[in-house]
Design an enzyme around this catalytic site. Structure first.
Site, PDB file in Angstrom:
ATOM      1  CD  GLN A  21     -19.195 -17.411  10.428  1.00  0.00           C
ATOM      2  OE1 GLN A  21     -18.997 -18.308  11.222  1.00  0.00           O
ATOM      3  NE2 GLN A  21     -19.367 -16.150  10.809  1.00  0.00           N
ATOM      4  CG  HIS A 115     -19.845 -23.097  12.876  1.00  0.00           C
ATOM      5  ND1 HIS A 115     -18.802 -22.939  13.770  1.00  0.00           N
ATOM      6  CD2 HIS A 115     -20.525 -21.929  12.905  1.00  0.00           C
ATOM      7  CE1 HIS A 115     -18.842 -21.728  14.297  1.00  0.00           C
ATOM      8  NE2 HIS A 115     -19.894 -21.095  13.782  1.00  0.00           N
ATOM      9  CG  ASN A 159     -20.970 -23.046  16.660  1.00  0.00           C
ATOM     10  OD1 ASN A 159     -20.119 -22.783  17.511  1.00  0.00           O
ATOM     11  ND2 ASN A 159     -21.730 -22.101  16.112  1.00  0.00           N
ATOM     12  CD  GLU A 160     -22.852 -19.714  18.966  1.00  0.00           C
ATOM     13  OE1 GLU A 160     -22.072 -19.019  19.634  1.00  0.00           O
ATOM     14  OE2 GLU A 160     -23.528 -19.263  18.021  1.00  0.00           O
TER      15      GLU A 160
END
Length: 432
Positions: A21, A115, A159-160
């Site tokens: 990101q 991620h 992550n998630e």
């Protein structure tokens, strides 16, 4: 709510990012390939990010100026292993320098290994649907733990997992862009569970054998939202229950307890035990579930409370619901009594009109939890910088620090300066 409250001096406050990101410049990850075929909002690309890979020294100085005590970041797998079995010395040295500079600045790094992104070679093999997916990921974990373990003692494996599996195989937002493939959702979720369990044991083993200093802490970051029925309709209640089970519960049981639950499977593939030294909670919002007669929707459709005003929503239209942070942490603590890190909590707010209050209101919920003896130990605000919000592109502005994407100039928002003062003093005053 009291206008004034304090957090304990040993409670750590910081912020979070993810490599894809913010870094820019990487052509070997699957999100670059995804952007090339127009799957990122407004035809944008991960190739720019916030140029953090080149500006990381400046950014760490800015983190220090903002009094950040801890920083959650991820390492880009494709920078470490750009081609299968080929390890990048440059990638390793870059991250080692980043970790060293963080530590020298007094900022504790928490490093996420997965991620959402992966190398394009891994994606082309089938990603997490590949028969060798877990083996490939564990090889990367092994290399990373040995390459960075002397500098990094705290790790977030994945992550998630629920958002990743859902948005990749159910909603089609992430590569490979599948829609409604419930079988793939389950298969990938199971493999993510097993990958975490193996990673947990492996990181502990490597750091112990190598004699690396610092207490080894390994956990994961779970996206926990508040799910509530919109009304008393039986299908609204059933839909909420099914969504909660498949989006929250099967991951929690798997990652923390090592237990595969139906429909993932049964038993304990890596043995019984606890496989988290902390539980990371990413919390953003509440979702109400309205009855639906479509079994493909699990008999309910998520929605935002229609009675709330725009002042109670963020730029993406999500409800701002601070009490939900209290609820998810309370439930998690009552269940496991494991340390809790708030690994993400933030707001897209381009005008910076709501962020300060958002932070204060959520920190107040943490104060409530601490007063009740709940073991919340850290808060990582999402995000340090404006960034690529995955398929939504660069429109949503989550950053404490504003990024001019033309010049890549950084400018701390007023909310960032307010948060910096909270980090420095642990004292909070709610201003009207």
């Amino acid at each position: 709510m009291s206008n004034n409250f304090e957090l304990p001096k040993d409670f750590l406050l910081g912020c979070a990012t993810a490599a894809t990101q913010i870094e820019g410049g990487d052509i070997n990850n699957n999100w670059y390939a995804w952007s090339l075929i127009g799957k990122v909002g407004d035809g944008e690309s991960s190739i720019t990010g916030a140029d953090h890979y080149r500006k990381y020294v400046e950014d760490i100085e800015l983190l220090s100026q903002l009094h950040q005590e801890c920083y959650r970041m991820s390492i880009e797998w494709s920078r470490i292993e750009p081609k299968q079995g080929e390890w990048s010395k440059e990638g390793v040295e870059h991250y080692r320098d980043e970790f060293r500079r963080l530590i020298q600045a007094g900022i504790k790094p928490l490093v996420t290994l997965h991620h959402f992104s992966c190398p394009q070679w891994f994606q082309e093999k089938g990603g997490w649907l590949s028969e060798n997916a877990v083996e490939d990921f564990i090889r990367f974990v092994d290399f990373s733990a040995k390459s960075f373990g002397d500098l990094v003692s705290e790790w977030c494996t994945i992550n998630e997992p629920n958002v990743f599996a859902n948005d990749s195989y159910m909603d089609g937002k992430y590569p490979p862009g599948s829609h409604g493939d419930i079988a793939a959702y389950m298969k990938v979720t199971k493999r993510l569970v097993i990958a975490h369990l193996k990673s947990y044991k492996l990181i502990h083993k490597i750091r112990k054998e190598k004699g690396f200093k610092g207490e080894t802490k390994v956990g994961f970051a779970h996206h926990l939202a508040i799910f509530e029925p919109f009304n008393s309709h039986p299908l609204a209640k059933l839909g909420r229950f099914l969504s909660d089970y498949l989006f929250h519960e099967i991951q929690m049981k798997g990652f923390v307890e090592g237990k595969l639950c139906f429909p993932l499977g049964f038993g304990y593939p890596e043995g019984e035990g606890i496989f988290c030294d902390f539980i990371g909670i990413n919390y953003y919002s509440r979702h109400l579930f309205k009855a639906s007669y479509n079994p493909g929707n699990l008999f309910a459709t998520p929605m935002v409370d229609p009675s709330i005003s725009d002042s109670e929503k963020n730029d993406l239209g999500w409800e701002i619901y601070p009490e939900g942070l209290y609820k998810v942490c309370r439930r998690t603590w009552d269940r496991y009594k494991l340390p809790i890190y708030i690994t993400e909590n933030g707001i897209p707010d381009a005008k910076d009109e709501k962020r300060e209050k958002y932070i204060v209101d959520h920190l107040y919920q943490i104060k409530r939890l601490l007063d009740e003896g709940v073991g919340v130990e850290r808060y990582y605000h999402w995000s340090f910088l404006d960034n690529l919000e995955w398929n939504d592109g660069y429109g949503p502005r989550f950053g404490l620090v504003e990024v001019d994407y033309t010049t890549m100039k950084r400018k701390p928002r007023l909310s960032a300066l307010r948060y910096a003062e909270i980090c420095r003093t642990k004292k909070i005053q709610l201003r009207g």
